[in-house]
Design an enzyme around this catalytic site. Sequence first.
Site, short mmCIF file in Angstrom:
data_model
loop_
_atom_site.label_atom_id
_atom_site.label_comp_id
_atom_site.label_asym_id
_atom_site.label_seq_id
_atom_site.Cartn_x
_atom_site.Cartn_y
_atom_site.Cartn_z
N ARG B 62 58.29 53.35 58.71
CA ARG B 62 57.67 53.69 57.37
C ARG B 62 56.43 53.32 57.69
O ARG B 62 54.64 54.46 57.65
CB ARG B 62 57.53 53.79 56.09
N LYS B 203 76.19 35.04 72.99
CA LYS B 203 75.92 33.24 73.20
C LYS B 203 76.37 32.98 73.94
O LYS B 203 78.25 33.22 74.90
CB LYS B 203 76.77 32.57 72.68
N GLU B 237 75.71 25.54 58.88
CA GLU B 237 74.45 25.09 58.95
C GLU B 237 73.61 24.60 58.15
O GLU B 237 73.57 23.67 57.27
CB GLU B 237 73.76 26.70 59.20
N ASP B 256 78.89 37.02 55.24
CA ASP B 256 77.52 36.60 55.70
C ASP B 256 78.46 36.02 57.64
O ASP B 256 78.31 36.17 58.46
CB ASP B 256 76.48 35.76 55.53
N HIS B 261 81.82 36.66 62.98
CA HIS B 261 81.43 35.40 63.21
C HIS B 261 82.72 34.81 63.63
O HIS B 261 83.23 35.00 65.40
CB HIS B 261 80.51 34.48 63.73
#
Lengths: 370, 506
Positions: B62, B203, B237, B256, B261
């Site tokens: 936009r 990966k 993480e 998530d 994953h």
Amino acid sequence: MTTIPLMELDADPTGTLSHEAIESMLHAIWDDLNKSNPTSRTRVRTLNLLIYVPETPSDEVRNEIARVALAHPGRTITIHPEAGPAHAEVTVACRVGGSAEACSEQIMLRGGDSDGEALLSLALALLHPGLPVALWWYGPPAFARRPFVTLLDAADHVLVDSRTWPEPYAPLRQLAEIRKHYMGNLRFSDLQWVAITPWRQQIAQAFDAQMVHEIMPAVNAVVIRYNGPQYVVGAWLLAGWLMSSLGWQLADGPVLRDQTGVTIPLQAAGRPMTLALRTQGPGDGITGLSLHPAASAATSFSCELLPDGVNVIARMEVAGSAPLERVTPRLRLPMTMLIGEELALGNNDPIYTRTLDLTIALAEKLRGSL
Amino acid sequence: MTDTAANPLRAGLRLERTPTPSVLVIFGASGDLTKRKLLPALWALCEDRSLPPGFSVVGIARTPMSHEQFRQQLRDTTAADKTVDPSVLDNFLQGLYYHSGSIDDPNMYISLKALLEQIDKERGTEGNRAFYCSTSPSFFPKIVEQLGRAGLVTPNATGSGWTRIVVEKPFGRDLASAKELNQTVLKVFDEKQVYRIDHYLGKETVQNLLVLRFANTIWETNWNRQYIDNVQITVAESLGVEQRGPYYEEAGLVRDMIANHMLQLLTLVAMEPPVAFDADAVRDEKVKVLRAVRPFSDGRLKTDMVRGQYAPGFIDAGKVAGYRQEAKVSPTSNTESYAAVKFFIDNWRWEDVPFFLRSGKRLPKRVSEIAIQFKPVPHRLFQDSTADVLAIRIQPDEGMTLQFDAKVPGQSMRERPVLMDFRYGTSFDVAPADAYERLLLDVLLGDSTLFARRDEVEAAWTIIDPILRYWNSTPAQEFPNYDAGTWGPDAADDLLGGQHRRWRRP
């Protein structure tokens, strides 16, 4: 890179230099390494790399060999025959990769005699069992001489570099004979073939475009440009590759020579065409290729080294449209990558094999016209 | 995809694959993903000479922006890189276009169509287009519908004049929404044209899992319930939720990480050998694994999973806030930032072998690893013997380690675990390509092997839905339950069951 200090060993007064003594030196080095830092250094064994260096190796050559050895860790045995008693230099070199260092063994054998006969027995005894043996013949070929033939019997893969040949015709013919003798049981690689691979890729990628592919039936002239006499085999290989891939054949008729090169008659599906090899363009090596369709054809293609010598421009032109251009870096693969590319390929490269047959035929035609 | 029948010059060229001339249209071009990942990945492919002549990119957002301003984004990204060749960059930038407009506006698609036709004519892209949805997931259905209405979707998935669409995760937020999204997409596109991207599959080490398992004979005899005690998959993480508080509050860790994953990793570890290395054969086997995952009964929902939320703590010696103190996070949030789940795969190979999946934020370090824990020997001849472990490191420092027992030199018979290491960096001396490079190239080549298929996505949500429902209906009373900088809640240790099992410290 970490290099463990060199250990040296000379032949005894009887001229004997035991391979067991050399192995013991290596053991001692590994023991020291393991004591000083047992976890972070890994003894990597992927292949035996035999390197035959007929001339006294300069520092530059030695550095190049060291880089190749580090990139392809295993046991590297460099053979440099010269006058004087046999002498061995042994070291372990490590390069950092991830959290550990990958270490490879490097053995330099010198002296013996000028033919290298004495060193060959030592080299053969030092080969790691079970690992493949690659023979890199550094410098001009001596295909007919005994050291080469002896080493061929131990090797699974032979790497030569036609860029180092003082003249191209005899070595090419000898290479053809040796290949015939080994009947596909031994793999041959020419590093110049690998060096022109980026050009082959550029050209092949351009031919993915339908517009370029469509001009092929109309092409009646091909021009390959190169600079430097050591790259003439590269130009022939590029021509041989195009011929073998696209079904072009050598045609009867004279080879025309002028100041900028030669023009050779070809035919494609009965259609006459010409192949010109020109010594021109910026920089050295292959400098460009262009395909010229008959005057009536609306599309053309060229792939040229730019004047800066570092980038290549592929240009496609279709009548009625703006020329389509792609600029990409010219890939000049360093020796470690040239060898790496070949070592990574497990079997004979069939495209090289069939290209070489046509390249030899092309060389014979050119030699006959001299 | 190019083949040697169409282009004989490609035969034997063992280096880069190159797609046919094509245009990549990115919806959400002013967003972070485009700037940080997509454009740099495309530029890396260009430098690597993997993109075809005429390759073009059209960015859509936009935000008003000229072509030149859009190009400037990449110039800025590459400005600090001294190795960039200006001639090559300029040539690449000529193929970058920007098209400003609203995703809701049908006229935007009409003008987009005109622009694409112009590019086809000027740059020889032959009607080959990949549309990349890099927007908020709520826009995906609108984009798909409008593309269809504007006649921008050809029926071809390959050949000349192909159309493909790339959808970023999340593919829905539960089974119902995933089905709805799939139905919307498949009204306009054929499944073969749809590329559901999960960057984990790009990966190098993840792909190497297939090579490890199916290019070597030594593992196959041991890769089953007879020899494997359990499998632990860890994606840790050290970061918190950073600026993604609102998204994370909605999603939580299971959506998530585990729903995509980590289940992907599980399928690659557990799948049977495919009959060929092609998209459908590989994905057929992955789907079979997902369908064999034991459903969560009410009892197992209580015992086979642990959730957590981080309290303040220390990471790399620095004090960090707890989850509930993060920006734009509710101070009474019930969202999980950690989960550990025990899965079983009910099939011949894996019956009763637990697969422990755990992932969390604010764990001591960033690391992803798959650990295959072998069973101990049936009869212990040696007192100190330990079970063997094959640890596959996905990031960082990609590689694998085999841990086994060896005799300690000396007169007495003592053993000690020792390691055999393989590290990508050590053995190949080449930095693995970024996952987006690989996956974008695969999209352009028409290779969907590393992308999720519709049935795969829906099978994954079928597994995950009961967990989400259960946790949603039983708010965690004990949150926060682990300190930032630790390996998660204590209850996760109990999940392993059995004294001989412990979480491997990756």
